[in-house]
Design a protein around this motif. Structure first.
Motif, short mmCIF file in Angstrom:
data_model
loop_
_atom_site.label_atom_id
_atom_site.label_comp_id
_atom_site.label_asym_id
_atom_site.label_seq_id
_atom_site.Cartn_x
_atom_site.Cartn_y
_atom_site.Cartn_z
N VAL A 59 2.14 3.34 12.12
CA VAL A 59 0.87 3.75 11.71
C VAL A 59 0.40 3.82 10.35
O VAL A 59 1.31 3.94 9.41
N LYS A 60 -0.73 3.58 10.20
CA LYS A 60 -1.21 3.55 8.45
C LYS A 60 -1.44 5.03 8.03
O LYS A 60 -1.78 5.95 9.12
N PRO A 61 -1.22 5.16 6.90
CA PRO A 61 -0.71 4.26 5.90
C PRO A 61 0.76 4.12 6.25
O PRO A 61 1.71 4.93 6.71
N PHE A 62 1.46 2.72 5.51
CA PHE A 62 2.82 2.28 6.02
C PHE A 62 3.25 2.11 4.89
O PHE A 62 2.69 1.64 3.87
N LYS A 63 4.49 1.65 4.86
CA LYS A 63 5.47 1.02 3.86
C LYS A 63 5.82 -0.29 4.16
O LYS A 63 6.28 -0.66 5.13
N ILE A 64 5.59 -1.15 3.20
CA ILE A 64 5.95 -2.49 3.50
C ILE A 64 7.40 -2.87 4.01
O ILE A 64 7.77 -3.47 4.65
N ALA A 65 8.38 -2.16 3.16
CA ALA A 65 9.61 -2.22 3.48
C ALA A 65 10.02 -1.79 4.78
O ALA A 65 10.65 -2.37 5.76
N GLU A 66 9.44 -0.69 5.32
CA GLU A 66 9.68 -0.30 6.88
C GLU A 66 9.23 -1.45 7.94
O GLU A 66 9.70 -1.60 8.82
#
Length: 227
Positions: free
Chosen positions: A100-107
């Motif tokens: 789901v947005k917003p998201f973390k690039i690392a995840e």
């Protein structure tokens, strides 16, 4: 690893390209569903990142179409629709994961790596079919027995592959006609028997053990041990 991003929001595309490029991925972008379908048909992608709310074809329908033709391509849905119903619908339409947005690039990167490892295992397992000393390389479309290369016509290869994917299972002439020739033959035809005979001459002749067996009154099967 080549990834396809299907996303119409420039800001999201920018974040994805910047973050995933640093992870070493090669990225292509499709701004709508129709362009995505064209790109998937023309190129091979290791994984697809897909928004749901897209111009042209919505992400759910697009996911279903891609999975129908490319079942071994993992898809992650990346969307602002966050309800449980939305997530379930996305997964039911063929998505392998849902972020789901917003998201973390690392995840996102971790989820991508997990799916790539999982599908790489599937592809390696499915790439080579072995029955006794017979080997069929699905990707290369090559066949060998006792390390001797066997040359087959396109129809012979399709017939052998169908047998191999259903090894130890008796296949009726109707099963074979529908899956190898993909048309409704007059059932009086002996095309199956003719091609099974062709295949036997190449697969079994000269070897101590027959792999293709006749089951009287029922059909044929591919089996390692003689019946």
């Amino acid at each position: 690893m080549k990834l396809l991003i299907v996303e119409d929001e420039p800001n999201v595309v920018s974040v994805l390209k910047r973050g995933l490029s640093q992870e070493g991925f090669e990225l292509s972008v499709a701004p709508d569903g129709f362009i995505a379908l064209e790109m998937v048909a023309a190129h091979s992608f290791s994984l697809i990142i897909l928004d749901i709310m897209l111009p042209g074809i919505n992400g759910l329908d697009l996911c279903k179409q891609i999975k129908k033709n490319h079942p071994q391509t993992p898809i992650i849905m990346l969307t602002a629709l966050s309800s449980t119903e939305n997530i379930v619908t996305g997964l039911d339409n063929g998505a392998d994961d849902y972020l789901v947005k917003p998201f973390k690039i690392a995840e996102l990167s971790a989820r991508i790596r997990t799916l790539l490892r999982r599908y790489d295992g599937f592809q390696q397992a499915d790439e080579l079919i072995t029955i006794g000393d017979l080997q069929i390389n699905i990707s290369a479309k090559t066949v060998s027995r006792a390390q001797q290369e066997i040359t087959l016509t396109a129809t012979e290869y399709r017939l052998l592959q169908f047998f191999a994917k259903n090894k130890n299972k008796t296949l009726s002439r109707i099963d074979i006609l529908e899956n190898v020739w993909d048309i409704d033959f007059n059932m009086g035809t002996n095309v199956v028997d003719v091609y099974v005979n062709y295949l036997r001459k190449k697969i079994d002749k000269g070897f101590s053990t027959n792999l293709i067996h006749t089951v009287v009154g029922l059909g044929y099967l591919l089996k390692e041990k003689s019946m």
